[in-house]
Write an enzyme that holds these catalytic residues in place. Structure first.
Site, PDB file in Angstrom:
ATOM      1  N   VAL A 260       1.958  82.592   2.864  1.00 21.97           N
ATOM      2  CA  VAL A 260       3.422  82.596   2.864  1.00 21.97           C
ATOM      3  C   VAL A 260       3.967  82.351   1.464  1.00 21.97           C
ATOM      4  O   VAL A 260       4.875  83.057   1.007  1.00 21.97           O
ATOM      5  CB  VAL A 260       3.968  81.548   3.852  1.00 21.97           C
ATOM      6  CG1 VAL A 260       5.491  81.462   3.762  1.00 21.97           C
ATOM      7  CG2 VAL A 260       3.534  81.885   5.275  1.00 21.97           C
TER       8      VAL A 260
ATOM      9  N   GLY B 139       2.813  85.674   9.668  1.00 25.71           N
ATOM     10  CA  GLY B 139       2.471  86.578   8.576  1.00 25.71           C
ATOM     11  C   GLY B 139       3.241  86.243   7.318  1.00 25.71           C
ATOM     12  O   GLY B 139       4.320  85.646   7.369  1.00 25.71           O
TER      13      GLY B 139
ATOM     14  N   ILE C  28      11.911  85.879  12.994  1.00 30.23           N
ATOM     15  CA  ILE C  28      12.977  85.968  13.995  1.00 30.23           C
ATOM     16  C   ILE C  28      14.064  84.935  13.691  1.00 30.23           C
ATOM     17  O   ILE C  28      13.774  83.741  13.623  1.00 30.23           O
ATOM     18  CB  ILE C  28      12.423  85.715  15.410  1.00 30.23           C
ATOM     19  CG1 ILE C  28      11.307  86.703  15.738  1.00 30.23           C
ATOM     20  CG2 ILE C  28      13.533  85.815  16.442  1.00 30.23           C
ATOM     21  CD1 ILE C  28      10.604  86.414  17.050  1.00 30.23           C
TER      22      ILE C  28
ATOM     23  N   LYS D 213       6.624  73.391  10.776  1.00 24.59           N
ATOM     24  CA  LYS D 213       7.016  72.997  12.135  1.00 24.59           C
ATOM     25  C   LYS D 213       6.386  71.679  12.550  1.00 24.59           C
ATOM     26  O   LYS D 213       7.001  70.874  13.258  1.00 24.59           O
ATOM     27  CB  LYS D 213       6.664  74.080  13.153  1.00 24.59           C
ATOM     28  CG  LYS D 213       5.179  74.312  13.432  1.00 24.59           C
ATOM     29  CD  LYS D 213       4.670  75.492  12.679  1.00 24.59           C
ATOM     30  CE  LYS D 213       3.211  75.797  12.933  1.00 24.59           C
ATOM     31  NZ  LYS D 213       2.761  76.931  12.110  1.00 24.59           N
TER      32      LYS D 213
ATOM     33  N   GLU E  66      14.357  77.445   9.137  1.00 25.43           N
ATOM     34  CA  GLU E  66      14.306  78.611  10.038  1.00 25.43           C
ATOM     35  C   GLU E  66      12.889  79.137  10.203  1.00 25.43           C
ATOM     36  O   GLU E  66      12.489  79.549  11.299  1.00 25.43           O
ATOM     37  CB  GLU E  66      15.213  79.721   9.497  1.00 25.43           C
ATOM     38  CG  GLU E  66      15.272  80.965  10.361  1.00 25.43           C
ATOM     39  CD  GLU E  66      15.983  80.721  11.689  1.00 25.43           C
ATOM     40  OE1 GLU E  66      15.328  80.871  12.741  1.00 25.43           O
ATOM     41  OE2 GLU E  66      17.178  80.388  11.667  1.00 25.43           O
TER      42      GLU E  66
ATOM     43  N   LYS F  86       7.012  73.821  18.000  1.00 25.12           N
ATOM     44  CA  LYS F  86       8.157  74.727  17.959  1.00 25.12           C
ATOM     45  C   LYS F  86       9.110  74.458  19.131  1.00 25.12           C
ATOM     46  O   LYS F  86      10.331  74.532  18.975  1.00 25.12           O
ATOM     47  CB  LYS F  86       7.668  76.172  17.965  1.00 25.12           C
ATOM     48  CG  LYS F  86       6.873  76.529  16.707  1.00 25.12           C
ATOM     49  CD  LYS F  86       6.184  77.873  16.833  1.00 25.12           C
ATOM     50  CE  LYS F  86       5.398  78.212  15.573  1.00 25.12           C
ATOM     51  NZ  LYS F  86       4.630  79.470  15.696  1.00 25.12           N
TER      52      LYS F  86
ATOM     53  N   GLY G 222       8.558  82.740  12.879  1.00 21.92           N
ATOM     54  CA  GLY G 222       8.450  83.609  11.708  1.00 21.92           C
ATOM     55  C   GLY G 222       9.759  84.233  11.278  1.00 21.92           C
ATOM     56  O   GLY G 222      10.727  83.539  10.969  1.00 21.92           O
TER      57      GLY G 222
ATOM     58  N   VAL H 228       9.920  78.164  13.092  1.00 23.96           N
ATOM     59  CA  VAL H 228       9.791  78.664  14.460  1.00 23.96           C
ATOM     60  C   VAL H 228       9.922  80.184  14.466  1.00 23.96           C
ATOM     61  O   VAL H 228      10.917  80.727  14.004  1.00 23.96           O
ATOM     62  CB  VAL H 228      10.873  78.065  15.389  1.00 23.96           C
ATOM     63  CG1 VAL H 228      10.750  78.641  16.802  1.00 23.96           C
ATOM     64  CG2 VAL H 228      10.760  76.544  15.429  1.00 23.96           C
TER      65      VAL H 228
END
Length: 437
Positions: A19, A310, A140, A109, A133, A209, A138, A136
Site C-alpha cells: 500500500v 490491494g 470502497i 483497522k 477510510e 472492520k 479498501g 475498511v
C-alpha cells in the site's frame, strides 16, 4: 490553524509495503491534480521504513527520503500517512504526530478497532484530524457515507463482505466444489491470501472492520473485543452443497445492527459464515471483491461495492482522506471527530436473532421427526421447513434438513445441545445461520 498561503503541505509516509508503495507513486504521479484539489502542493518529506538502504526500484522517489527514524519524521509533517499496520509502533507514532500538530490518515483497522477512543481523544486534544477510510473495504467509500452522508438518517443495519480472502475462498468452493484447504492454497498462490491466513480465515480482520462500522453507524464505541467472531475454517464442501440446494451461497458476513434489548436500543455486532439467498445483492459478490449493504430508515437500502484490498485500491482511499484533511489544513477547519453520543450497550451473541439451517443425522424410523420437532418447540424455535434425505445404502439412517424461522442465538444453541442428546440423533452435522432472507 490556517495554512500559510502558497506554502506546500509536508507529507510523511509511515511504511512502504504494497500500500505504501502505491501511495508514494500516486502522490508523485498526481502531484499537479492533488495540488489543485487541495489548494496547496503536497510535498513528500520522508518515508519511514525498517531498512532505508534497501533498493526499491518500484518506488520512484529520491532515495534520501527513506529513513529509519520514524519518530523524528512525524515531527516535521503537516499530514502523516500511516500504513504500517498492527498496534505498535503505529499507535505511538500516530500520537506523537498529533502532539506535533499533524493530521493523520491511517489504513490501520486493527488499531482503530482496538484503541480508537485513545486516538480520537488525542486528535480532539491537539485540534487535528484523524481519517481512516482505507481501514475498511479498501477502495470502497463506506466510512464517509455512513459518518457524513447518512448523518441525518437513522441507520438500522450494516451487513457486508469485508474480507476479500474469505470471499475468494468461499466463492471458489461454491463454483468448483473444492475443499477449504485446497482453495486457501489457490488463494495464496494468486496473492489473495497471506502465507499465514489466520487473520482472514478466522475472522479477525472482518471483526475489526465490523467494530469500526458499528461505531460509526450507531454513534457508540465498539471495539473488536465486542464482536462475536467465527471464521470459515469449519465450512465444508457439504455446507456449500447444502447452500446450493437451498438456492443460497455461503459468505463470511460482518453484521452490525440496532436491536432492542430489555425494552431499550442496543447494538449487536457479529462476524460469521452464513447462507445468503442468491436473490440478495451480496450473493453476487464474487472472488476477492467486497460489498457493504446498509439499511437506513429514510434512505432505505444502499449497497457499496468494489475492490476491498490491494495496493492501488487501498491507496485510492488513503489519498481521498489525504485530500480531505489537507483541504481542512489549508482552510483552517477540521473534519468530523468521533461521535459516540448514543453510548448504546453492545449485547452478546445470544441475543442476535436470525434464521438457521440445521442438518441432523438421525434414525430412519417412525416418531423421530416428532421427537425432533418437540425439541424445537420446547425452546420456542419455530420450524419453517423440514426435508429428509435417505441414501440408497442408508442402513436405517437418514438426514433431516431443518430451516427455522427467526430465533435468538441462545435459543438455537440450547436446541442444538438438546438435539445432540437424543438417542435417535447420531450427529448434528452442521448448523449455519441464514441471512438476507
Amino acid at each position: 490553524m490556517a495554512h500559510e498561503p502558497g506554502a506546500p503541505l509536508r507529507v510523511a509516509l509511515l511504511g512502504c509495503g504494497v500500500v505504501g508503495s502505491s501511495v508514494a507513486r500516486m502522490l508523485l504521479d498526481q502531484a499537479d491534480d492533488l495540488a489543485a484539489r487541495v489548494g496547496a502542493p503536497l510535498e513528500l518529506v520522508g518515508i519511514a521504513v525498517r531498512r532505508p538502504q534497501r533498493p526499491r526500484p518500484d518506488v520512484p522517489v529520491d532515495p534520501s527520503l527513506f529513513t529509519a527514524d520514524a519518530e523524528e519524521l512525524v515531527t516535521r509533517a503537516d499530514v502523516v500517512i500511516e500504513v504500517i499496520g498492527g498496534i505498535d509502533p503505529a499507535r505511538g507514532l500516530i500520537l506523537r504526530a498529533m502532539e506535533h500538530g499533524a493530521a493523520v490518515v491511517s489504513a490501520n483497522k486493527a488499531l482503530v478497532a482496538e484503541d480508537g477512543p485513545t486516538l480520537f481523544e488525542a486528535a480532539a486534544q491537539h485540534g487535528v484530524d484523524l481519517y481512516y477510510e482505507a481501514a475498511v473495504a479498501g477502495a470502497i467509500p463506506i466510512l464517509r457515507p455512513v459518518r457524513e452522508s447518512l448523518a441525518g438518517d437513522h441507520v438500522r443495519k450494516v451487513m457486508g463482505i469485508v474480507n476479500g480472502t474469505t470471499n475468494f475462498v468461499l466463492d471458489k468452493m461454491d463454483v468448483s466444489g473444492a475443499g477449504f484447504a485446497e482453495t486457501v492454497e489457490e488463494a495464496q498462490a494468486l496473492g489473495y491470501a497471506e502465507a499465514d491466513p489466520t487473520a482472514d480465515v478466522e475472522g479477525f480482520d472482518a471483526a475489526a472492520k465490523a467494530a469500526i462500522l458499528a461505531s460509526l453507524a450507531f454513534h457508540t464505541r465498539v471495539s473488536a473485543a465486542d464482536v462475536h467472531r467465527e471464521g470459515i475454517t469449519e465450512v465444508t464442501a457439504a455446507d456449500i452443497r447444502a447452500a446450493r440446494e437451498n438456492d443460497c451461497v455461503v459468505k463470511l458476513l460482518a453484521i452490525c445492527e440496532r436491536v432492542t434489548a430489555d425494552g431499550a436500543d442496543a447494538v449487536s455486532v457479529r462476524v460469521h459464515p452464513a447462507m445468503v439467498p442468491r436473490t440478495h445483492p451480496l450473493a453476487s459478490v464474487r472472488e476477492a471483491f467486497n460489498a457493504v449493504f446498509v439499511e437506513a430508515e429514510a434512505a432505505g437500502e444502499l449497497m457499496f461495492y468494489g475492490r476491498g484490498a490491494g495496493g492501488d485500491p487501498t491507496a485510492s482511499a488513503v489519498l481521498g482522506d489525504v485530500v480531505a484533511v489537507a483541504r481542512q489544513r489549508v482552510s483552517g477547519g477540521r473534519g468530523p471527530g468521533e461521535s459516540a453520543y448514543a453510548d448504546l450497550p453492545v449485547v452478546d451473541m445470544g441475543r442476535a436473532v436470525t434464521r438457521y439451517h440445521i442438518s441432523l443425522d438421525v434414525a430412519d424410523r417412525p416418531g423421530v421427526l416428532a421427537q425432533v420437532a418437540a425439541v424445537f418447540a420446547e425452546h420456542d424455535v419455530s420450524i419453517e421447513t423440514v426435508r429428509q434425505q435417505v441414501a440408497a445404502d442408508d442402513g436405517g439412517r437418514a438426514r433431516l434438513i431443518v430451516v427455522t424461522h427467526r430465533a435468538s442465538d441462545a435459543a438455537l444453541a440450547a436446541t442444538v445441545d438438546r438435539l445432540a442428546s437424543l438417542e435417535a440423533v447420531d450427529d448434528v452435522a452442521s448448523v449455519m445461520r441464514v441471512e438476507g432472507a
